[in-house]
Scaffold this active site. Sequence first.
Site, short mmCIF file in Angstrom:
data_model
loop_
_atom_site.label_atom_id
_atom_site.label_comp_id
_atom_site.label_asym_id
_atom_site.label_seq_id
_atom_site.Cartn_x
_atom_site.Cartn_y
_atom_site.Cartn_z
N THR A 27 -9.25 9.54 -3.42
CA THR A 27 -9.99 8.64 -3.25
C THR A 27 -9.78 7.73 -1.46
OG1 THR A 27 -8.05 7.76 -4.33
CG2 THR A 27 -10.32 8.02 -5.68
N LYS A 76 -5.03 14.49 -6.99
CA LYS A 76 -5.26 13.70 -6.05
C LYS A 76 -4.45 12.75 -6.03
CE LYS A 76 -7.03 10.65 -6.77
NZ LYS A 76 -6.61 8.92 -6.70
N THR A 120 0.60 11.23 -14.39
CA THR A 120 1.01 11.45 -13.49
C THR A 120 0.22 10.69 -12.44
OG1 THR A 120 1.04 13.33 -10.86
CG2 THR A 120 -0.18 13.67 -13.16
N GLU A 122 0.24 7.00 1.54
CA GLU A 122 -0.09 6.66 2.31
C GLU A 122 0.94 5.57 3.61
OE1 GLU A 122 -3.36 4.89 -1.10
OE2 GLU A 122 -1.60 3.37 -0.51
N ASN A 145 -3.37 -0.35 2.06
CA ASN A 145 -3.66 -1.24 1.03
C ASN A 145 -4.19 -2.81 1.35
OD1 ASN A 145 -2.79 0.63 -1.14
ND2 ASN A 145 -0.94 0.77 0.61
N THR A 193 -11.91 -3.80 0.66
CA THR A 193 -13.59 -3.78 1.81
C THR A 193 -13.48 -2.84 2.68
OG1 THR A 193 -11.09 -4.97 3.08
CG2 THR A 193 -12.11 -6.31 1.75
#
Length: 407
Positions: free
Chosen positions: A154, A180, A191, A271, A402, A407
């Site tokens: 993702t 992932k 996980t 991230e 995030n 969007t």
Amino acid sequence: MNWSHFNYREHKPKGFLYAGIAAGLKASKKKDLALIVAPKDSICTGIFTQSIVRASCIDICNQRIKKSSGLIRAILINSGQANACNGEIGMRDSLIATKELSRELGINEEQILICSTGVIGVPIPMNQLLQNLPSLVNALKENDFVSASDAILTTDLKSKRIAIETSLGGKNIKIAAFAKGSGMIHPNMATMLSFLTCDVGIEKDIWDEMIKKAAQLSFNAISVDGETSTNDSFLAINSGPKISDKYLPDIQEGINYVCEKLAKSIVRDGEGSNCLLEVLVIGLSSNSDALKIAKSIINSSLVKTAIHGCDPNWGRIVAAAGNAGIDFKFTKVDLFIGDFQILHKGNLIKYKKEKIIEYMKRKMNGAYLNNDTISITLNLNNGEGKAKAWGCDLSKKYIEINSEYTT
């Protein structure tokens, strides 16, 4: 370690098939539908999110593994939509998907699992999924481990996959796995999404314990942001000739290695992260207590932001350790950042702050050189227990990613 890496493009665990295609589930048109098919009489175990807010696919997997005593043949994975918190629609769509796949494969529906990942509250585009199931099954002919691992991603910046092999008792044994995850990473007995296959036969109760142990040392010892998800799953399947019990420790070593590598790659892909943070806690009465303290440190937002700013703020580290709920004496604490000692028996010693800052900056810029790990060692000098946990820095980029996710 007797295990070695092998080329998963050319070789896979014997008897397993993999496929990954673009089914139009994602607006990006990237691969988004994966399938793993295991040989007959394969044994599966699963570890899942402990959140009470969970996707229907978690309940389906749990129920089918228990009902079949682990005799699972296939796993369907869609990415782009978590299909969680959708009420009856979520359960209905998951059941429809596995029923249609059972017809395509000629496998009992109760032996098929489904996992979903993506935005919570968004249902699967079922028309696209169902229309593309024949193409997905047909793609098994290519036995494409790489495409399967790509199709579950993702927000990941990189694919996460590994394959190793060894020879035990005259048998060549392979373990392959992919995963992932980059955000919402703070598993509790689970996980993000990870799938492991092994071509040696191991009984269900033993396999359960082996996978549980591996998860505890890897996927349960990482954190990106202290957040768990509704869909966290780790599924592991074995199939093949039985092997002598004397080789089980060797297989456990291989499973542990694979899971740790994947767990660390997930944190590296956190991230907005710039480095891997590795925390080693030693000198406690038990490994579990050491792990609690290590996880408390990597979960601390104050520690993570200090790491991002290359600030050797040791006070934040010991404060996080003290919040873990484990009793220890500060007057016994030794603390290191990298090889630089800061505390000895709870006393601040003379150290060169500039050298530590230089070390941290070098690691923050070392991602492309595979030299990106900032290490923290905490010795509590009160026992033989020890544990490692892995995290990452917390950056402005994490907030950007995030805040714009849906969007």
